[in-house]
Scaffold this active site. Structure first.
Site, PDB file in Angstrom:
ATOM      1  CG  HIS A 306      -2.075   0.914   1.091  1.00  0.00           C
ATOM      2  ND1 HIS A 306      -1.997   2.251   1.364  1.00  0.00           N
ATOM      3  CD2 HIS A 306      -3.343   0.675   0.658  1.00  0.00           C
ATOM      4  CE1 HIS A 306      -3.175   2.798   1.118  1.00  0.00           C
ATOM      5  NE2 HIS A 306      -4.005   1.869   0.690  1.00  0.00           N
ATOM      6  CG  ASP A 363      -8.571  -4.380  -2.623  1.00  0.00           C
ATOM      7  OD1 ASP A 363      -9.768  -4.253  -2.334  1.00  0.00           O
ATOM      8  OD2 ASP A 363      -7.889  -3.473  -3.134  1.00  0.00           O
TER       9      ASP A 363
HETATM   10  N1  CMC Z   1       4.156  -7.475  -4.749  1.00  0.00           N
HETATM   11  C1  CMC Z   1       5.503  -7.444  -4.928  1.00  0.00           C
HETATM   12  N2  CMC Z   1       6.244  -6.340  -4.793  1.00  0.00           N
HETATM   13  C2  CMC Z   1       5.618  -5.199  -4.463  1.00  0.00           C
HETATM   14  C3  CMC Z   1       4.224  -5.158  -4.268  1.00  0.00           C
HETATM   15  C4  CMC Z   1       3.492  -6.357  -4.409  1.00  0.00           C
HETATM   16  N3  CMC Z   1       2.164  -6.349  -4.236  1.00  0.00           N
HETATM   17  N4  CMC Z   1       3.854  -3.880  -3.940  1.00  0.00           N
HETATM   18  C5  CMC Z   1       4.977  -3.168  -3.956  1.00  0.00           C
HETATM   19  N5  CMC Z   1       6.051  -3.944  -4.264  1.00  0.00           N
HETATM   20  C6  CMC Z   1       7.449  -3.527  -4.328  1.00  0.00           C
HETATM   21  C7  CMC Z   1       7.735  -2.779  -5.618  1.00  0.00           C
HETATM   22  O1  CMC Z   1       8.173  -3.635  -6.650  1.00  0.00           O
HETATM   23  C8  CMC Z   1       8.790  -1.801  -5.182  1.00  0.00           C
HETATM   24  O2  CMC Z   1      10.016  -2.483  -5.168  1.00  0.00           O
HETATM   25  P1  CMC Z   1      11.390  -1.686  -5.509  1.00  0.00           P
HETATM   26  O3  CMC Z   1      11.516  -0.610  -4.477  1.00  0.00           O
HETATM   27  O4  CMC Z   1      12.437  -2.740  -5.423  1.00  0.00           O
HETATM   28  O5  CMC Z   1      11.216  -1.125  -6.894  1.00  0.00           O
HETATM   29  C9  CMC Z   1       8.422  -1.470  -3.736  1.00  0.00           C
HETATM   30  O6  CMC Z   1       7.672  -2.601  -3.273  1.00  0.00           O
HETATM   31  C10 CMC Z   1       7.564  -0.213  -3.592  1.00  0.00           C
HETATM   32  O7  CMC Z   1       6.455  -0.332  -4.505  1.00  0.00           O
HETATM   33  P2  CMC Z   1       5.827   0.904  -5.272  1.00  0.00           P
HETATM   34  O8  CMC Z   1       5.077   0.399  -6.456  1.00  0.00           O
HETATM   35  O9  CMC Z   1       6.880   1.944  -5.509  1.00  0.00           O
HETATM   36  O10 CMC Z   1       4.852   1.449  -4.163  1.00  0.00           O
HETATM   37  P3  CMC Z   1       3.578   2.333  -4.404  1.00  0.00           P
HETATM   38  O11 CMC Z   1       3.318   2.994  -3.120  1.00  0.00           O
HETATM   39  O12 CMC Z   1       3.742   3.177  -5.608  1.00  0.00           O
HETATM   40  O13 CMC Z   1       2.456   1.246  -4.748  1.00  0.00           O
HETATM   41  C11 CMC Z   1       0.615  -0.231  -4.608  1.00  0.00           C
HETATM   42  C12 CMC Z   1       1.433   0.855  -3.888  1.00  0.00           C
HETATM   43  C13 CMC Z   1      -0.646  -0.510  -3.791  1.00  0.00           C
HETATM   44  C14 CMC Z   1       0.179   0.298  -5.994  1.00  0.00           C
HETATM   45  C15 CMC Z   1       1.477  -1.510  -4.751  1.00  0.00           C
HETATM   46  O14 CMC Z   1       1.838  -1.989  -3.479  1.00  0.00           O
HETATM   47  C16 CMC Z   1       0.772  -2.591  -5.550  1.00  0.00           C
HETATM   48  O15 CMC Z   1       0.826  -2.557  -6.792  1.00  0.00           O
HETATM   49  N6  CMC Z   1       0.094  -3.569  -4.871  1.00  0.00           N
HETATM   50  C17 CMC Z   1      -0.686  -4.572  -5.553  1.00  0.00           C
HETATM   51  C18 CMC Z   1      -2.015  -3.959  -5.966  1.00  0.00           C
HETATM   52  C19 CMC Z   1      -2.959  -3.793  -4.797  1.00  0.00           C
HETATM   53  O16 CMC Z   1      -3.133  -4.680  -3.977  1.00  0.00           O
HETATM   54  N7  CMC Z   1      -3.623  -2.612  -4.753  1.00  0.00           N
HETATM   55  C20 CMC Z   1      -4.639  -2.324  -3.731  1.00  0.00           C
HETATM   56  C21 CMC Z   1      -4.255  -1.201  -2.834  1.00  0.00           C
HETATM   57  S1  CMC Z   1      -5.363  -1.082  -1.422  1.00  0.00           S
HETATM   58  C22 CMC Z   1      -6.891  -0.651  -2.076  1.00  0.00           C
HETATM   59  C23 CMC Z   1      -6.910   0.660  -2.765  1.00  0.00           C
HETATM   60  O17 CMC Z   1      -6.364   1.625  -2.239  1.00  0.00           O
HETATM   61  O18 CMC Z   1      -7.541   0.748  -3.828  1.00  0.00           O
END
Ligand code: CMC
Length: 428
Positions: A306, A363
């Protein structure tokens, strides 16, 4: 305002900016004068360090895993309040007294029907249309039907539009479902609770009475409460940005629905269940954990991680418990729940997830519950949109009545071509 400041030094100068303190949470640097003072912008793609507004609705401490609505912890609301109470709380700032709750509930129930002509609108969609596509279209189209609540300068019209949106969203979502399966639309039954009415419109048929299962009703109520608002997330920010231009509320909420649809946001519940089904059985979990960790593989564990929570999402805890309750009540033994639990345990002990502070989010378990209740995966995000409408309208109302509100207009770091002269096509 505090007497604390932040001083920035740069080639050619130094500038000091005031720090603003909220009631709780980190201070923010007030950089509104940065551009006039220095000719520079800030650069913050994804708004990871930017507060776009002030708000008194929802507070999140992502490090500690705290979520408060108007000061009340989410687990207390999920356990003890009705969805109507939470809706009132988000909209008006305080929990309603008994008479206020009765009036509010009555008002919402009086707006549950859709203009009859909207049902012909549905027939313009393909039967296999995704419910979110239908929701974007139908909610946007409400502005063509309810002209008496689109003047955003009138607080009464704003409140009527808010009531209409909260009241009609279950009808719109249920009709989207009925249309895809070819069953007749079921009109609302206002004597039922908000969630009971939605379950009946979704799973009832005109040919038979529909009895609302109280465990399922409670689970839906919790799911709606857990999704009702979440501070300045992508779809809420979209609603605010759309609304900042003075667009009508129905158009703004349609914009929010469009943003919510994406798999990184509301679409994650659908994606999480699909992923759990694909994994299929606990023995295959290590393979998927390895893929999630592989930099060259775009796969991510859906329902994990998240932007704000760097701890267990407090909503996920309630979801996990609710999943078990619903499966027990319905007598379902779903291997997907076992896979989810096992996956969670393995990921929470894995260095990659520990270091990056990736925990299950709201989720991760919601799909298991919705699947057990009988919703097809395509409906999951539509349910999220239904519940989040309450937060969207609360945030939209707050923005419109904020005297500091301006049209949202970010700037950019331009990296394109510098000025150059046009070259006629035969000379290129
Ligand atoms: N699985 C594997 N690696 C992950 C995941 C995951 N679900 N989420 C983040 N990472 C890693 C990512 O690869 C990155 O690694 P590095 O620093 O080595 O490049 C690091 O963690 C930080 O990730 P980010 O994408 O820069 O973080 P963000 O804050 O931009 O993204 C997120 C947040 C929710 C989009 C992401 O965690 C994600 O894609 N999760 C899966 C989708 C999901 O479950 N979304 C629902 C969110 S809760 C409900 C809502 O708010 O709608």
């Amino acid at each position: 305002m505090t007497d604390k400041t932040l001083t920035m030094t740069f080639d050619g100068g130094e500038q000091t900016y005031p720090l603003l303190s909220g009631s709780v949470g980190p201070d923010v640097v007030d950089i509104r004068k940065l551009y006039p003072d220095t000719g520079m912008f800030t650069y913050d793609p994804g708004f990871t360090s930017t507060a776009s507004c002030q708000s008194a609705i929802t507070f999140i401490d992502g490090e500690k895993g705290i979520l408060l609505h108007r000061g009340y912890p989410i687990d207390q609301l999920a356990e003890q309040s009705s969805f109507m109470e939470v809706a009132y709380l988000l909209l008006h700032g305080e929990l309603p007294k008994k008479n206020e709750l009765d009036t509010f509930t009555y008002t919402i129930s009086r707006h549950t029907m859709l203009h009859e002509q909207l049902s012909t609108f549905y027939r313009g969609f393909r039967r296999d249309a995704h419910p979110m596509a239908v929701m974007c279209g139908v909610v946007g189209a409400l502005s063509a039907f309810y002209h008496d609540s689109t003047d955003i300068t009138d607080p009464l019209q704003r409140m009527i539009a808010s009531h209409r949106l909260i009241a009609k969203m279950p009808t719109i979502a249920a009709m989207a479902y009925k249309y895809t399966i070819g069953q007749p639309f079921v009109y609302p039954q206002n004597s039922l609770s908000y969630t009971g009415n939605f379950l009946r419109m979704t799973f009832g048929v005109p040919a038979e009475p529909y009895e609302v299962n109280s465990v399922v009703e409670r689970a839906m109520r919790r799911i709606f409460i857990l999704h009702a608002d979440h501070e300045q997330n992508a779809s809420t920010s979209t609603v605010r940005l759309a609304g900042s231009s003075g667009a009508n509320p129905f158009a703004c909420i349609a914009a929010g629905i469009a943003c919510l649809w994406g798999p990184a946001h509301g679409g994650a519940n659908e994606a999480a269940l699909n992923m759990l089904r694909e994994i299929g059985r606990p023995e295959r979990i290590p393979e998927y954990i390895a893929r999630a960790k592989d930099k060259d593989d775009p796969f991510r564990l859906m329902g994990f991680g998240h932007r704000v929570y760097k701890n267990y999402d407090p909503r996920a805890k309630v979801m996990q418990q609710t999943a078990q309750e619903v499966l027990d009540e319905l007598g379902i033994s779903d291997p997907v729940l076992d896979t989810a639990r096992e996956l969670e345990q393995i990921a929470l002990k894995d260095d990659y997830f520990v270091e990056k502070k990736l925990y299950p989010n709201v989720d991760f378990y919601s799909g298991v519950i919705l699947n057990a209740i009988g919703f097809p995966t395509e409906m999951f995000t539509a349910l999220f949109a239904l519940a989040r409408t309450v937060g969207w309208v609360a945030q939209w109302n707050e923005m419109i009545s904020d005297p500091e509100q301006k049209i949202g207009r970010p700037r950019q770091l331009y990296v394109g071509a510098k000025r150059r002269d046009f070259v006629p096509v035969d000379k290129r």
